[in-house]
Enzyme design. Structure first.
Site, PDB file in Angstrom:
ATOM      1  N   ILE A   1       6.471  -6.200   7.634  1.00 57.77           N
ATOM      2  CA  ILE A   1       6.311  -4.518   7.068  1.00 57.77           C
ATOM      3  C   ILE A   1       8.219  -4.275   7.859  1.00 57.77           C
ATOM      4  O   ILE A   1       7.643  -4.481   9.049  1.00 57.77           O
ATOM      5  CB  ILE A   1       5.271  -3.507   7.820  1.00 57.77           C
ATOM      6  CG1 ILE A   1       4.097  -4.342   7.248  1.00 57.77           C
ATOM      7  CG2 ILE A   1       5.685  -1.933   7.263  1.00 57.77           C
ATOM      8  CD1 ILE A   1       4.093  -3.854   5.877  1.00 57.77           C
TER       9      ILE A   1
ATOM     10  N   HIS B   1      -7.842  -8.949   9.287  1.00 57.85           N
ATOM     11  CA  HIS B   1      -7.522 -10.510   9.871  1.00 57.85           C
ATOM     12  C   HIS B   1      -8.212 -10.811   9.200  1.00 57.85           C
ATOM     13  O   HIS B   1      -9.651 -10.795  10.494  1.00 57.85           O
ATOM     14  CB  HIS B   1      -6.108 -10.375  10.682  1.00 57.85           C
ATOM     15  CG  HIS B   1      -5.860 -12.034  11.259  1.00 57.85           C
ATOM     16  ND1 HIS B   1      -4.595 -12.697  10.279  1.00 57.85           N
ATOM     17  CD2 HIS B   1      -6.471 -13.515  11.341  1.00 57.85           C
ATOM     18  CE1 HIS B   1      -5.030 -13.629   9.991  1.00 57.85           C
ATOM     19  NE2 HIS B   1      -5.457 -13.969  11.321  1.00 57.85           N
TER      20      HIS B   1
HETATM   21  C1  GRF Z   1      -8.901 -11.525   2.514  1.00 57.81           C
HETATM   22  O1  GRF Z   1      -9.108 -12.201   3.116  1.00 57.81           O
HETATM   23  C2  GRF Z   1      -8.537 -10.640   4.523  1.00 57.81           C
HETATM   24  O2  GRF Z   1      -8.388 -10.481   5.750  1.00 57.81           O
HETATM   25  C3  GRF Z   1      -7.000 -11.748   3.970  1.00 57.81           C
HETATM   26  O3  GRF Z   1      -6.693 -11.840   2.567  1.00 57.81           O
HETATM   27  C4  GRF Z   1      -7.952 -11.622   2.002  1.00 57.81           C
HETATM   28  C5  GRF Z   1      -7.493 -10.555   0.670  1.00 57.81           C
HETATM   29  O4  GRF Z   1      -8.892 -11.100   0.157  1.00 57.81           O
HETATM   30  N1  GRF Z   1      -5.498 -10.707   4.390  1.00 57.81           N
HETATM   31  P1  GRF Z   1      -8.812  -9.640  -1.173  1.00 57.81           P
HETATM   32  O5  GRF Z   1      -7.470 -10.404  -1.735  1.00 57.81           O
HETATM   33  O6  GRF Z   1      -8.866  -8.582  -1.172  1.00 57.81           O
HETATM   34  O7  GRF Z   1     -10.105 -10.769  -2.328  1.00 57.81           O
END
Ligand code: GRF
Length: 190
Positions: free
Chosen positions: A88, A104
């Site tokens: 960002i 995360h």
């Molecule tokens: C999730 O596991 C999130 O923690 C990570 O990226 C993934 C996104 O999954 N930062 P989605 O696109 O919400 O299915």
């Protein structure tokens, strides 16, 4: 009434959960979904949910200020990063102090930082022989995955887990907790 914008680069299953959780909510609404990828599935999900979308490129994010302008025009209060992969820019961080949240898919401060996303995170956890992984929801600052931690939840890593099976466990935790934690944070404002 806090107004949220959700940023996602890909599938958007978390974005969808969040939008569904707050649909009809008395004091929080998801007003905009933004993606840096024109073909990201999250955009289709947003359209189905009736949420306006914006696709942007590096220029409008980092240089021209067009993304920030759009956030302002939608009177957005909080940014939620749900699988969003770009850093960002400082201007947006300054415009939303303490109001940008990220999820995360591991227990920070381990297994974070530039390049640690998606299956790479889960594979690194497995390769390290950790017995636990989980999720971290944290504020966003100008570095990848370093802002103050708001919430963590854990799941066991078993001997026969693969990156894919661990990703499923972690996704379950994300679906269970992300919207609720957002509600806790933004609810204090509402
Ligand atoms: C999730 O596991 C999130 O923690 C990570 O990226 C993934 C996104 O999954 N930062 P989605 O696109 O919400 O299915």
């Amino acid at each position: 009434m806090p107004r949220l914008a959700v940023f996602a680069s890909g599938n958007g299953s978390n974005a969808q959960r969040i939008a569904e959780y707050f649909s009809g909510h008395p004091s929080v609404s998801v007003c905009l979904v933004l993606s840096n990828k024109p073909d990201a599935f999250v955009l289709e999900r947003a359209v189905k949910l009736g949420i306006p979308t914006m696709v942007f490129n590096r220029d409008s994010f980092y240089e021209t200020g067009q993304v920030l302008e759009t956030l302002r025009s939608y009177r957005i209060d909080y940014l939620v990063l749900a699988g969003f992969l770009w850093l960002i820019p400082q201007k947006i961080i300054s415009a939303f102090p303490g109001k940008i949240l990220n999820i995360h898919p591991a227990l920070l401060p381990g297994f974070g930082g530039k390049g640690m996303y998606g299956m790479k995170v889960h594979q690194a956890v497995i390769d390290s022989g950790e017995h636990e992984s989980g999720i971290t929801i944290h504020y966003v600052d100008e570095n990848y995955d370093e802002g103050r931690i708001i919430f963590q939840a854990k799941c066991p890593v078993s001997e026969d887990d693969t990156a894919e099976s661990l990703a499923e466990k972690v996704h379950e935790l994300e679906y269970r907790w992300f919207a609720e934690v957002i509600e806790g944070v933004v609810g204090r404002d509402g």
